[in-house]
Design a protein around this motif. Structure first.
Motif, PDB file in Angstrom:
ATOM      1  N   UNK A  79     -57.704 -85.738 -93.408  1.00  0.00           N
ATOM      2  CA  UNK A  79     -59.154 -85.651 -93.209  1.00  0.00           C
ATOM      3  C   UNK A  79     -59.558 -86.269 -91.876  1.00  0.00           C
ATOM      4  N   UNK A  80     -58.952 -87.402 -91.507  1.00  0.00           N
ATOM      5  CA  UNK A  80     -59.279 -88.044 -90.235  1.00  0.00           C
ATOM      6  C   UNK A  80     -58.795 -87.210 -89.055  1.00  0.00           C
ATOM      7  N   UNK A  81     -57.702 -86.429 -89.247  1.00  0.00           N
ATOM      8  CA  UNK A  81     -57.185 -85.626 -88.137  1.00  0.00           C
ATOM      9  C   UNK A  81     -58.123 -84.484 -87.751  1.00  0.00           C
ATOM     10  N   UNK A  82     -59.111 -84.178 -88.590  1.00  0.00           N
ATOM     11  CA  UNK A  82     -60.074 -83.137 -88.236  1.00  0.00           C
ATOM     12  C   UNK A  82     -61.014 -83.599 -87.131  1.00  0.00           C
ATOM     13  N   UNK A  83     -61.072 -84.953 -86.902  1.00  0.00           N
ATOM     14  CA  UNK A  83     -61.989 -85.497 -85.897  1.00  0.00           C
ATOM     15  C   UNK A  83     -61.236 -86.247 -84.811  1.00  0.00           C
ATOM     16  N   UNK A  84     -60.202 -87.017 -85.227  1.00  0.00           N
ATOM     17  CA  UNK A  84     -59.500 -87.896 -84.286  1.00  0.00           C
ATOM     18  C   UNK A  84     -58.177 -87.258 -83.872  1.00  0.00           C
ATOM     19  N   UNK A 112     -51.931 -77.135 -96.876  1.00  0.00           N
ATOM     20  CA  UNK A 112     -53.097 -76.270 -96.706  1.00  0.00           C
ATOM     21  C   UNK A 112     -54.302 -77.029 -96.181  1.00  0.00           C
ATOM     22  N   UNK A 113     -54.506 -78.248 -96.698  1.00  0.00           N
ATOM     23  CA  UNK A 113     -55.612 -79.078 -96.172  1.00  0.00           C
ATOM     24  C   UNK A 113     -55.389 -79.418 -94.704  1.00  0.00           C
ATOM     25  N   UNK A 114     -54.118 -79.665 -94.332  1.00  0.00           N
ATOM     26  CA  UNK A 114     -53.845 -80.001 -92.925  1.00  0.00           C
ATOM     27  C   UNK A 114     -54.108 -78.797 -92.015  1.00  0.00           C
ATOM     28  N   UNK A 115     -53.829 -77.596 -92.501  1.00  0.00           N
ATOM     29  CA  UNK A 115     -54.140 -76.393 -91.714  1.00  0.00           C
ATOM     30  C   UNK A 115     -55.647 -76.266 -91.515  1.00  0.00           C
ATOM     31  N   UNK A 116     -56.401 -76.504 -92.581  1.00  0.00           N
ATOM     32  CA  UNK A 116     -57.861 -76.450 -92.465  1.00  0.00           C
ATOM     33  C   UNK A 116     -58.373 -77.508 -91.496  1.00  0.00           C
ATOM     34  N   UNK A 117     -57.783 -78.726 -91.559  1.00  0.00           N
ATOM     35  CA  UNK A 117     -58.197 -79.783 -90.643  1.00  0.00           C
ATOM     36  C   UNK A 117     -57.871 -79.409 -89.200  1.00  0.00           C
ATOM     37  N   UNK A 122     -59.864 -77.903 -83.844  1.00  0.00           N
ATOM     38  CA  UNK A 122     -59.860 -76.982 -82.698  1.00  0.00           C
ATOM     39  C   UNK A 122     -61.276 -76.578 -82.299  1.00  0.00           C
ATOM     40  N   UNK A 123     -62.155 -76.403 -83.276  1.00  0.00           N
ATOM     41  CA  UNK A 123     -63.540 -76.018 -82.965  1.00  0.00           C
ATOM     42  C   UNK A 123     -64.405 -77.220 -82.626  1.00  0.00           C
ATOM     43  N   UNK A 129     -57.981 -77.984 -71.211  1.00  0.00           N
ATOM     44  CA  UNK A 129     -56.769 -77.537 -70.514  1.00  0.00           C
ATOM     45  C   UNK A 129     -55.951 -76.530 -71.320  1.00  0.00           C
ATOM     46  N   UNK A 130     -56.242 -76.358 -72.618  1.00  0.00           N
ATOM     47  CA  UNK A 130     -55.479 -75.448 -73.475  1.00  0.00           C
ATOM     48  C   UNK A 130     -56.415 -74.486 -74.184  1.00  0.00           C
ATOM     49  N   UNK A 131     -56.012 -73.231 -74.284  1.00  0.00           N
ATOM     50  CA  UNK A 131     -56.831 -72.298 -75.075  1.00  0.00           C
ATOM     51  C   UNK A 131     -56.850 -72.737 -76.542  1.00  0.00           C
ATOM     52  N   UNK A 132     -57.905 -72.425 -77.268  1.00  0.00           N
ATOM     53  CA  UNK A 132     -57.989 -72.840 -78.686  1.00  0.00           C
ATOM     54  C   UNK A 132     -56.825 -72.319 -79.528  1.00  0.00           C
ATOM     55  N   UNK A 133     -56.410 -71.075 -79.284  1.00  0.00           N
ATOM     56  CA  UNK A 133     -55.315 -70.523 -80.072  1.00  0.00           C
ATOM     57  C   UNK A 133     -54.012 -71.267 -79.805  1.00  0.00           C
TER      58      UNK A 133
END
Length: 403
Positions: A79-84, A112-117, A122-123, A129-133
């Motif tokens: 959950x924290x990796x979605x922001x930090x 699956x939660x980590x993929x969502x995070x 990314x958004x 310096x890196x494309x979002x994909x």
């Protein structure tokens, strides 16, 4: 057995080494990310960089709890990796721990939660310096590698545990088979010794009882009875040696063929003669003709049936006439039938043998012997002629006789 079901235990030296290595790798990952961000422009907003470093240090410290609460710690770090950004190191270590210590289904849900995070990060904080994909692909590759490595360790541990369980079961089965074989050998030895000693000792008891009940007998009769007692005792010891020798002989040894030294159907005449010397009146009716075609095992079993039946008749129906009959043919089977009349009232000429064996173990062992030979055993009282009351006793055994 699921490794997650294993009881908690104190950390071993290997556990301390692994935990220390995971902590150092997480700190190194965070330090590398921090240095990279110092050389480049930090992701907006700028004040979040300091908070990101603080959260990363707390996440690294929390890795020491990954063995106690792997799922809870992993969900929190995901959950924290979605922001930090710098929490990625501890988060990858937590994903690896869940994959190792929990079921694959739980690991898949946390992944699956980590993929969502990763998608949310990314958004929320795109890298200039890196494309979002490319950023998303890099994050998913690292997370997939951590979970895949953990699943490999998880399945390897389950395989080791399954192999240990299989070895333990095989050892248990081998021990049970050995105990069963020993039990069968003890039963065979007990049956043989009972058959041999029961017959011989009953003969000794009859002749010794005759001397006891006739103290003033003719010296020639006393000498003859003493000679019979001595010969019977010697024969009993000889039979016992032969039985033990056969049971000790190596299986398949040419010099000690199976059944060597054991009585056969041809010895039935000698058995009847010995019983006749003890005062029994036996009528032998042999309808088999030649005995050469009777299998050895069938012949020995038939001999033991007759021996046990005559011994019981001598003990429980002294003085009563006994009828022993052998019938059968190849393909039909061999039938041994021993019938004794009701016991007569004891007189001075009839000596009752003490029931030294007792307990009814003879017929029980005989039934086991006949069953092992593939036959059937029947025994029970015979109604008395006329009034239909209880009369004598009959023992009847059927044994296979192949063509």
């Amino acid at each position: 057995m699921d490794p997650s079901a294993a009881p908690r235990h104190r950390r071993t030296r290997r556990d301390w080494l692994v935990d220390t290595a995971m902590f150092v790798l997480a700190v190194a990952f965070g330090f590398y990310t921090s240095v990279e961000r110092l050389h480049a422009a930090p992701l907006p907003p700028a004040w979040l960089f300091t908070l990101d470093q603080l959260v990363s240090m707390l996440g690294c410290a929390a890795l020491w709890l990954r063995r106690r609460w792997p799922v809870g710690l992993a969900v929190t770090l995901v959950a924290l990796s979605a922001v930090f950004e710098m929490i990625a190191g501890p988060m990858l270590a937590a994903l690896f721990s869940v994959a190792v210590h929990r079921r694959p289904r739980t690991s898949g849900m946390v992944f699956g939660l980590s993929v969502l995070a990763a998608v949310v990060f990314t958004f929320l904080r795109p890298d200039p310096d890196l494309p979002p994909l490319a950023l998303l692909t890099l994050g998913l590759a690292l997370q997939g590698a951590a979970v895949g490595w953990g699943l490999f360790v998880h399945h390897r541990r389950r395989l080791v545990l399954a192999q240990r369980d299989r070895v333990a079961r095989m050892e248990t089965e081998a021990r049970l088979r050995a105990e069963h074989a020993q039990h069968q050998v003890r039963e065979a030895l007990a049956r043989e010794i009972h058959d041999v000693l029961g017959h011989r000792l009953s003969l000794l008891s009859v002749h010794a009882g005759a001397l006891e009940f006739n103290p003033g007998a003719d010296p020639a009769d006393v000498a003859r009875a003493a000679r019979v007692i001595r010969e019977s005792a010697h024969q009993a010891l000889q039979d016992l040696r032969e039985v033990i020798g056969v049971l000790r002989a190596p299986t398949g040894e040419p010099s000690a063929p199976a059944g060597a030294g054991l009585p056969a159907l041809a010895d039935l005449q000698r058995l009847v003669a010995e019983s006749g010397q003890a005062g029994m009146r036996i009528e032998l009716c042999d309808d088999l003709g030649a005995h050469e075609t009777v299998p050895d095992r069938t012949g020995r079993t038939a001999y033991r049936v007759a021996q046990e039946a005559l011994t019981n008749a001598r003990k429980h129906a002294p003085g009563a006439p006994v009828r022993l009959r052998l019938t059968g043919a190849p393909g039909e089977g061999l039938t041994v039938e021993v019938v004794n009349d009701a016991p007569a009232a004891p007189t001075a000429d009839v000596v009752v043998a003490p029931d030294a064996a007792g307990g009814g173990h003879g017929l029980t062992g005989l039934a086991e012997r006949v069953t092992l030979a593939g036959g059937r055993l029947e025994h029970g009282p015979v109604p008395r002629d006329g009034d239909g009351g209880p009369g004598g006793w009959r023992v009847r055994a059927w044994l296979p006789w192949p063509t």
